[in-house]
Motif scaffolding. Structure first.
Motif, PDB file in Angstrom:
ATOM      1  N   VAL A   1       7.321  -7.915  30.562  1.00 32.77           N
ATOM      2  CA  VAL A   1       7.394  -6.610  30.345  1.00 32.77           C
ATOM      3  C   VAL A   1       5.861  -5.709  30.416  1.00 32.77           C
ATOM      4  O   VAL A   1       5.129  -6.407  30.092  1.00 32.77           O
ATOM      5  N   SER A   2       6.190  -4.531  30.731  1.00 29.67           N
ATOM      6  CA  SER A   2       5.108  -3.750  30.996  1.00 29.67           C
ATOM      7  C   SER A   2       4.575  -2.985  29.740  1.00 29.67           C
ATOM      8  O   SER A   2       5.212  -2.066  29.278  1.00 29.67           O
TER       9      SER A   2
ATOM     10  N   PRO B   1       8.236   6.117  29.236  1.00 26.88           N
ATOM     11  CA  PRO B   1       8.428   4.859  29.186  1.00 26.88           C
ATOM     12  C   PRO B   1       9.808   4.750  29.073  1.00 26.88           C
ATOM     13  O   PRO B   1      10.506   5.447  28.485  1.00 26.88           O
ATOM     14  N   ASP B   2      10.514   3.328  29.247  1.00 25.23           N
ATOM     15  CA  ASP B   2      11.946   3.166  28.849  1.00 25.23           C
ATOM     16  C   ASP B   2      11.955   3.108  27.179  1.00 25.23           C
ATOM     17  O   ASP B   2      13.071   3.077  26.813  1.00 25.23           O
TER      18      ASP B   2
ATOM     19  N   SER C   1       2.034  -1.038  27.134  1.00 25.55           N
ATOM     20  CA  SER C   1       0.894  -0.343  26.714  1.00 25.55           C
ATOM     21  C   SER C   1       0.871   0.233  25.090  1.00 25.55           C
ATOM     22  O   SER C   1       2.134   0.252  24.644  1.00 25.55           O
TER      23      SER C   1
ATOM     24  N   GLU D   1      10.593  -3.741  32.431  1.00 21.84           N
ATOM     25  CA  GLU D   1      10.726  -2.366  31.420  1.00 21.84           C
ATOM     26  C   GLU D   1       9.323  -1.999  30.977  1.00 21.84           C
ATOM     27  O   GLU D   1       8.473  -2.921  30.749  1.00 21.84           O
ATOM     28  N   GLU D   2       9.308  -0.700  30.804  1.00 23.61           N
ATOM     29  CA  GLU D   2       7.940  -0.052  30.222  1.00 23.61           C
ATOM     30  C   GLU D   2       8.201   0.208  28.906  1.00 23.61           C
ATOM     31  O   GLU D   2       8.830   1.014  28.299  1.00 23.61           O
TER      32      GLU D   2
ATOM     33  N   SER E   1       1.293  -8.246  28.512  1.00 23.96           N
ATOM     34  CA  SER E   1       2.376  -7.761  29.622  1.00 23.96           C
ATOM     35  C   SER E   1       2.558  -9.185  30.240  1.00 23.96           C
ATOM     36  O   SER E   1       3.675  -9.454  30.828  1.00 23.96           O
TER      37      SER E   1
ATOM     38  N   PRO F   1      -3.146  -0.157  28.570  1.00 13.95           N
ATOM     39  CA  PRO F   1      -2.360  -1.270  29.049  1.00 13.95           C
ATOM     40  C   PRO F   1      -2.683  -2.122  28.276  1.00 13.95           C
ATOM     41  O   PRO F   1      -3.958  -2.608  28.139  1.00 13.95           O
TER      42      PRO F   1
ATOM     43  N   LEU G   1       6.217   1.009  24.966  1.00 12.99           N
ATOM     44  CA  LEU G   1       4.986   1.937  24.554  1.00 12.99           C
ATOM     45  C   LEU G   1       4.866   1.558  23.152  1.00 12.99           C
ATOM     46  O   LEU G   1       5.986   1.579  22.393  1.00 12.99           O
TER      47      LEU G   1
ATOM     48  N   ARG H   1       1.159   9.798  31.429  1.00  9.72           N
ATOM     49  CA  ARG H   1       1.906   8.963  32.464  1.00  9.72           C
ATOM     50  C   ARG H   1       2.534   9.860  33.501  1.00  9.72           C
ATOM     51  O   ARG H   1       3.376   9.373  34.172  1.00  9.72           O
TER      52      ARG H   1
END
Ligand SMILES: Cc1ncc(COP(=O)(O)O)c(C=O)c1O
Length: 384
Positions: A96-97, A231-232, A99, A370-371, A91, A86, A373, A226
């Motif tokens: 937004v999240s 992810p999104d 990683s 949103e996630e 973030s 992460p 990557l 995950r």
């Protein structure tokens, strides 16, 4: 011919992804000459994902979904199962999240180890004695290392301006290194000629079917790490496109296996302004005849005329994705920002994914919550 053990791989065929023509997987193949596309390995879609628990932390945990038939042919240096970290400071700042899949932890310091481990294992299984490859740098080091371990001769052709560390790496592993003026397309031309002259096997990106299989394991790992929820958005630093196409293939395979449900990620191609053929293709519908690339610090992205451009375009279309560029200055700024904010040294290609994200947030293409990557595809230390 060595005895083939059954039950290790569920591979059933090598197939043209456009017209479906089947190619003999028991001899070495190049690409789908019928439609001028990469060849896809196909698998029986029946495997319980519970089988994975407790397996080796390497990409060979997905061995049923890889093409090697006899486990004794596996050439491994411990590739894959890289951490998904992460990025907490990023973030917090962006809302937004975010990683990062840190591929610099692979043997030979880049994600190239994945594709090359599988391709060299398969080359060993098929009795190939000499592998030839054009490389911007990282793939050449990986080929040299895995061929050394397999007892296969390696010849690597690199642009003469490739950083010295990467040249020395190939020599250390005992490979023959040939330096040529220009970019990767010039190296590719020579690789083809050499393969014809010597009978060696040309391992150019997506012109043999198995590097793609190794790279697709990034897609499997992202899902497994995950807890089978993707992810999104995935932002990928793209050169030849093996990773992008490979992950998309993995997602489709996992859908068929019943391992994942729900929407697939929106895929994003990042290139540098100095070499951005895919951005031209995405925005203008074609790559200009007179397209010229300039050298970039992110040398892994310097692929002026990618063989699999149509397939990459298809991934963008199917995933509702996008493509964008970053500048050389932005690459430098991104490396510094992530090093100080997160304690991670990114290679320039990795930095491109972070700077790409910042632009997508500015454009409101990425939404709060949103996630996302990002990928760090190689080790900063190889670029010194
Ligand atoms: C560090 C790095 N990142 C990204 C790429 C591009 O990878 P792909 O061929 O999967 O597009 C390369 C390829 O050389 C690379 O070395």
């Amino acid at each position: 011919m060595e005895t083939v053990q059954s039950g290790i791989s569920l591979v059933t065929a090598l197939q043209c992804p456009v017209c479906g023509k089947i190619y003999d997987m028991h001899v070495q193949q190049t690409y789908a000459t019928c439609c001028q596309q990469p060849l896809f390995a196909q698998y029986t879609p029946h495997l319980d994902k519970q089988l994975l628990s407790g397996r080796t932390p390497s990409l060979w945990r997905y061995r049923e979904l890889l093409p090697v038939l006899d486990a004794r042919n596996i050439v491994s240096l411990g590739e894959g199962w890289t951490p998904l970290l992460p990025l907490t400071a990023v973030s917090r700042r962006t809302g937004v999240s975010v990683s990062l899949k840190d591929e610099s932890r692979n043997p030979t310091g880049s994600f190239k180890a994945r594709g090359i481990s599988v391709a060299v294992s398969k080359a060993k299984e098929l009795g190939i004695k000499h592998c030839i490859m054009p490389s911007a740098g990282n793939a050449g080091g990986a080929l040299s290392a895995y061929c050394a371990r397999a007892g296969i001769r390696a010849t690597v052709i690199m642009p003469e301006l490739t950083p010295k560390t990467l040249q020395e790496e190939c020599r250390m592993y005992g490979a023959t290194l040939i330096l040529v003026p220009g970019l990767l397309d010039a190296c590719g031309l020579l690789a083809r000629q050499l393969a014809e002259q010597t009978g060696g096997f040309d391992m150019s990106t997506l012109k043999e079917p198995y590097r793609l299989e190794g790279k697709k394991t990034m897609g499997y790992e992202i899902a497994e790490q995950r807890n089978w929820k993707l992810p999104d958005v995935i932002i990928y630093p793209t050169g030849g496109g093996t990773g992008l196409i490979g992950m998309w293939k993995a997602f489709r395979e996992m859908q068929q296996l019943g391992w994942i449900e729900g929407p697939l990620p929106r895929m994003v191609i990042v290139q540098t302004e100095n070499c951005a053929p895919m951005i031209q293709l995405f925005k203008l519908g074609k790559i200009a005849e007179e397209f010229r690339a300039i050298r970039t610090r992110a040398f892994g992205l310097a692929v002026p005329n990618p063989f699999a451009k149509d397939m990459m375009q298809e991934v963008l279309q199917q995933s509702d994705g996008t493509a964008l560029t970053v500048t050389e200055e932005e690459l430098e700024a991104g490396m510094e920002e992530i090093a100080t904010a997160e304690g991670l040294l990114l290679c320039p290609e990795g930095s491109a994914t972070y700077m790409g994200l910042k632009k997508l947030i500015e454009k409101a293409w990425v939404h709060p919550g949103e996630e996302i990557l990002l990928f760090n595809t190689g080790s900063w230390f190889k670029y010194c």
